[in-house]
Design a protein around this motif. Structure first.
Motif, PDB file in Angstrom:
ATOM      1  N   VAL A  51      39.045  35.747  40.274  1.00 36.33           N
ATOM      2  CA  VAL A  51      39.062  35.572  41.736  1.00 36.33           C
ATOM      3  C   VAL A  51      39.851  34.323  42.121  1.00 36.33           C
ATOM      4  CG1 VAL A  51      37.599  35.087  43.747  1.00 36.33           C
ATOM      5  CG2 VAL A  51      36.914  36.847  42.119  1.00 36.33           C
ATOM      6  N   GLY A  52      39.720  33.263  41.321  1.00 37.88           N
ATOM      7  CA  GLY A  52      40.414  32.011  41.622  1.00 37.88           C
ATOM      8  C   GLY A  52      41.900  32.017  41.285  1.00 37.88           C
ATOM      9  N   GLY A  53      42.344  33.041  40.578  1.00 40.69           N
ATOM     10  CA  GLY A  53      43.759  33.133  40.237  1.00 40.69           C
ATOM     11  C   GLY A  53      44.147  32.379  38.968  1.00 40.69           C
ATOM     12  N   TRP A  54      43.155  31.906  38.218  1.00 36.29           N
ATOM     13  CA  TRP A  54      43.459  31.163  36.991  1.00 36.29           C
ATOM     14  C   TRP A  54      43.649  32.083  35.797  1.00 36.29           C
ATOM     15  CZ3 TRP A  54      38.912  29.268  39.671  1.00 36.29           C
ATOM     16  CH2 TRP A  54      39.206  28.246  40.561  1.00 36.29           C
ATOM     17  N   MET A  55      43.273  33.341  35.957  1.00 35.21           N
ATOM     18  CA  MET A  55      43.409  34.327  34.886  1.00 35.21           C
ATOM     19  C   MET A  55      43.995  35.603  35.463  1.00 35.21           C
ATOM     20  SD  MET A  55      39.617  34.000  33.140  1.00 35.21           S
ATOM     21  CE  MET A  55      39.726  35.602  32.445  1.00 35.21           C
ATOM     22  N   ASP A  56      44.703  36.317  34.615  1.00 36.98           N
ATOM     23  CA  ASP A  56      45.087  37.682  34.957  1.00 36.98           C
ATOM     24  C   ASP A  56      45.300  38.446  33.659  1.00 36.98           C
ATOM     25  OD1 ASP A  56      47.675  37.239  33.996  1.00 36.98           O
ATOM     26  OD2 ASP A  56      48.570  37.082  35.966  1.00 36.98           O
ATOM     27  N   PHE A  57      45.695  39.699  33.760  1.00 41.25           N
ATOM     28  CA  PHE A  57      45.819  40.545  32.580  1.00 41.25           C
ATOM     29  C   PHE A  57      47.270  40.773  32.170  1.00 41.25           C
ATOM     30  CE2 PHE A  57      41.993  41.979  34.883  1.00 41.25           C
ATOM     31  CZ  PHE A  57      41.037  41.624  33.948  1.00 41.25           C
TER      32      PHE A  57
ATOM     33  N   ARG B 201      47.835  48.350  36.853  1.00 40.71           N
ATOM     34  CA  ARG B 201      46.920  49.479  36.682  1.00 40.71           C
ATOM     35  C   ARG B 201      45.582  49.273  37.379  1.00 40.71           C
ATOM     36  NH1 ARG B 201      47.953  50.030  30.201  1.00 40.71           N
ATOM     37  NH2 ARG B 201      50.116  50.701  30.347  1.00 40.71           N
ATOM     38  N   LEU B 202      45.327  48.072  37.839  1.00 38.83           N
ATOM     39  CA  LEU B 202      44.062  47.782  38.521  1.00 38.83           C
ATOM     40  C   LEU B 202      44.009  48.505  39.864  1.00 38.83           C
ATOM     41  CD1 LEU B 202      43.876  43.937  37.921  1.00 38.83           C
ATOM     42  CD2 LEU B 202      42.419  45.684  36.871  1.00 38.83           C
ATOM     43  N   PRO B 203      42.824  48.886  40.316  1.00 43.18           N
ATOM     44  CA  PRO B 203      42.719  49.460  41.665  1.00 43.18           C
ATOM     45  C   PRO B 203      43.295  48.492  42.695  1.00 43.18           C
ATOM     46  CG  PRO B 203      40.668  49.764  40.457  1.00 43.18           C
ATOM     47  CD  PRO B 203      41.545  48.851  39.624  1.00 43.18           C
ATOM     48  N   PHE B 204      44.171  48.999  43.516  1.00 39.89           N
ATOM     49  CA  PHE B 204      44.863  48.206  44.535  1.00 39.89           C
ATOM     50  C   PHE B 204      45.661  47.057  43.931  1.00 39.89           C
ATOM     51  CE2 PHE B 204      40.872  49.796  46.437  1.00 39.89           C
ATOM     52  CZ  PHE B 204      41.412  50.742  47.288  1.00 39.89           C
ATOM     53  N   ARG B 205      45.895  47.094  42.623  1.00 40.75           N
ATOM     54  CA  ARG B 205      46.617  46.044  41.902  1.00 40.75           C
ATOM     55  C   ARG B 205      46.011  44.666  42.174  1.00 40.75           C
ATOM     56  NH1 ARG B 205      52.211  47.904  40.506  1.00 40.75           N
ATOM     57  NH2 ARG B 205      52.227  50.084  41.079  1.00 40.75           N
TER      58      ARG B 205
ATOM     59  N   ALA C 126      39.010  42.975  40.791  1.00 40.11           N
ATOM     60  CA  ALA C 126      38.500  43.072  39.418  1.00 40.11           C
ATOM     61  C   ALA C 126      37.473  41.968  39.153  1.00 40.11           C
ATOM     62  CB  ALA C 126      39.649  42.986  38.415  1.00 40.11           C
ATOM     63  N   GLY C 127      37.761  40.757  39.616  1.00 34.64           N
ATOM     64  CA  GLY C 127      36.829  39.643  39.435  1.00 34.64           C
ATOM     65  C   GLY C 127      35.532  39.833  40.202  1.00 34.64           C
ATOM     66  N   LEU C 128      35.638  40.316  41.436  1.00 30.36           N
ATOM     67  CA  LEU C 128      34.434  40.576  42.224  1.00 30.36           C
ATOM     68  C   LEU C 128      33.602  41.690  41.591  1.00 30.36           C
ATOM     69  CD1 LEU C 128      35.901  40.328  45.842  1.00 30.36           C
ATOM     70  CD2 LEU C 128      34.402  38.683  44.676  1.00 30.36           C
TER      71      LEU C 128
ATOM     72  N   GLN D 218      36.571  50.479  32.126  1.00 26.94           N
ATOM     73  CA  GLN D 218      37.674  49.556  31.843  1.00 26.94           C
ATOM     74  C   GLN D 218      38.740  50.231  30.983  1.00 26.94           C
ATOM     75  OE1 GLN D 218      37.377  46.236  28.899  1.00 26.94           O
ATOM     76  NE2 GLN D 218      37.248  45.011  30.783  1.00 26.94           N
ATOM     77  N   ILE D 219      38.326  50.930  29.950  1.00 24.62           N
ATOM     78  CA  ILE D 219      39.283  51.618  29.084  1.00 24.62           C
ATOM     79  C   ILE D 219      40.032  52.689  29.869  1.00 24.62           C
ATOM     80  CG2 ILE D 219      39.480  53.182  27.107  1.00 24.62           C
ATOM     81  CD1 ILE D 219      37.134  51.563  25.841  1.00 24.62           C
ATOM     82  N   MET D 220      39.303  53.428  30.710  1.00 22.62           N
ATOM     83  CA  MET D 220      39.946  54.496  31.499  1.00 22.62           C
ATOM     84  C   MET D 220      40.927  53.937  32.524  1.00 22.62           C
ATOM     85  SD  MET D 220      36.600  56.996  31.929  1.00 22.62           S
ATOM     86  CE  MET D 220      37.094  57.435  33.549  1.00 22.62           C
ATOM     87  N   VAL D 221      40.565  52.847  33.174  1.00 19.68           N
ATOM     88  CA  VAL D 221      41.412  52.293  34.243  1.00 19.68           C
ATOM     89  C   VAL D 221      42.588  51.506  33.666  1.00 19.68           C
ATOM     90  CG1 VAL D 221      41.460  50.606  36.129  1.00 19.68           C
ATOM     91  CG2 VAL D 221      39.585  52.248  35.970  1.00 19.68           C
ATOM     92  N   LEU D 222      42.311  50.630  32.716  1.00 13.93           N
ATOM     93  CA  LEU D 222      43.365  49.759  32.200  1.00 13.93           C
ATOM     94  C   LEU D 222      44.271  50.460  31.190  1.00 13.93           C
ATOM     95  CD1 LEU D 222      41.441  46.398  31.700  1.00 13.93           C
ATOM     96  CD2 LEU D 222      42.734  47.186  33.693  1.00 13.93           C
TER      97      LEU D 222
END
Length: 158
Positions: free
Chosen positions: A33-39, A46-50, A55-57, A99-103
């Motif tokens: 959520v804070g923007g310090w991490m991403d994938f 591939r995340l919903p709504f990118r 994802a954090g929430l 997670q496996i299905m979405v990512l």
């Protein structure tokens, strides 16, 4: 005649295990959520709504909050600790499957946390398996954990 009331007892190992996983989950949720991490760009797309924030929430609501509730219930002690542990186990297993299905990507954390979810289910004392069934379950779980640990499992999903 009503069944006798069972006295809840403190379960420090369950509380500690849940608290440890809750702290890790909260750290991941805050980092996303804070923007310090991403994938990375590919998986982020591939995340919903990118949305890494979504994802954090989601991680906070589906994983971190229930783990926190379990840690508190197991330490308190609370009469519904076993029910909460079963719910946490199911949510964690479901989280990994979704997670496996979405990512559509593989991480060594996935089989590990799948086993953690199964561990919470077992700790709930709501599921009883015969000795033979436990052995049948332990063999593939152990084999997958070992394969991931020594790097034999390739990226299964591209």
């Amino acid at each position: 005649m009503a069944a006798p009331a069972r006295t809840a007892r403190r379960r420090p190992w369950l509380a500690g295990f849940a608290a440890t996983n809750a702290v890790a989950s909260w750290g991941g949720a805050v980092g996303l959520v804070g923007g310090w991490m991403d994938f990375g760009d590919v998986i982020n797309s591939r995340l919903p709504f990118r949305s890494v924030v979504l994802a954090g929430l989601s991680l906070a609501v589906v994983v971190a909050l229930p783990l926190t509730a379990l840690a508190r219930a197991a330490w308190a002690p609370h009469p519904r600790t076993n029910d909460i542990a079963a719910l946490v186990g199911l949510l964690l297993v479901g989280w990994i499957i979704v997670q496996i299905m979405v990512l559509r990507a593989f991480s060594p954390f996935q089989p590990f946390y799948l086993c953690v979810g199964v561990g919470f289910l077992a700790a709930s004392q709501r599921i009883s398996l015969s000795r033979t069934s436990r052995g049948r379950l332990a063999v593939p779980v152990g084999a997958v954990a070992l394969a991931v640990g020594i790097g034999l499992v390739p990226h299964l999903i591209k």
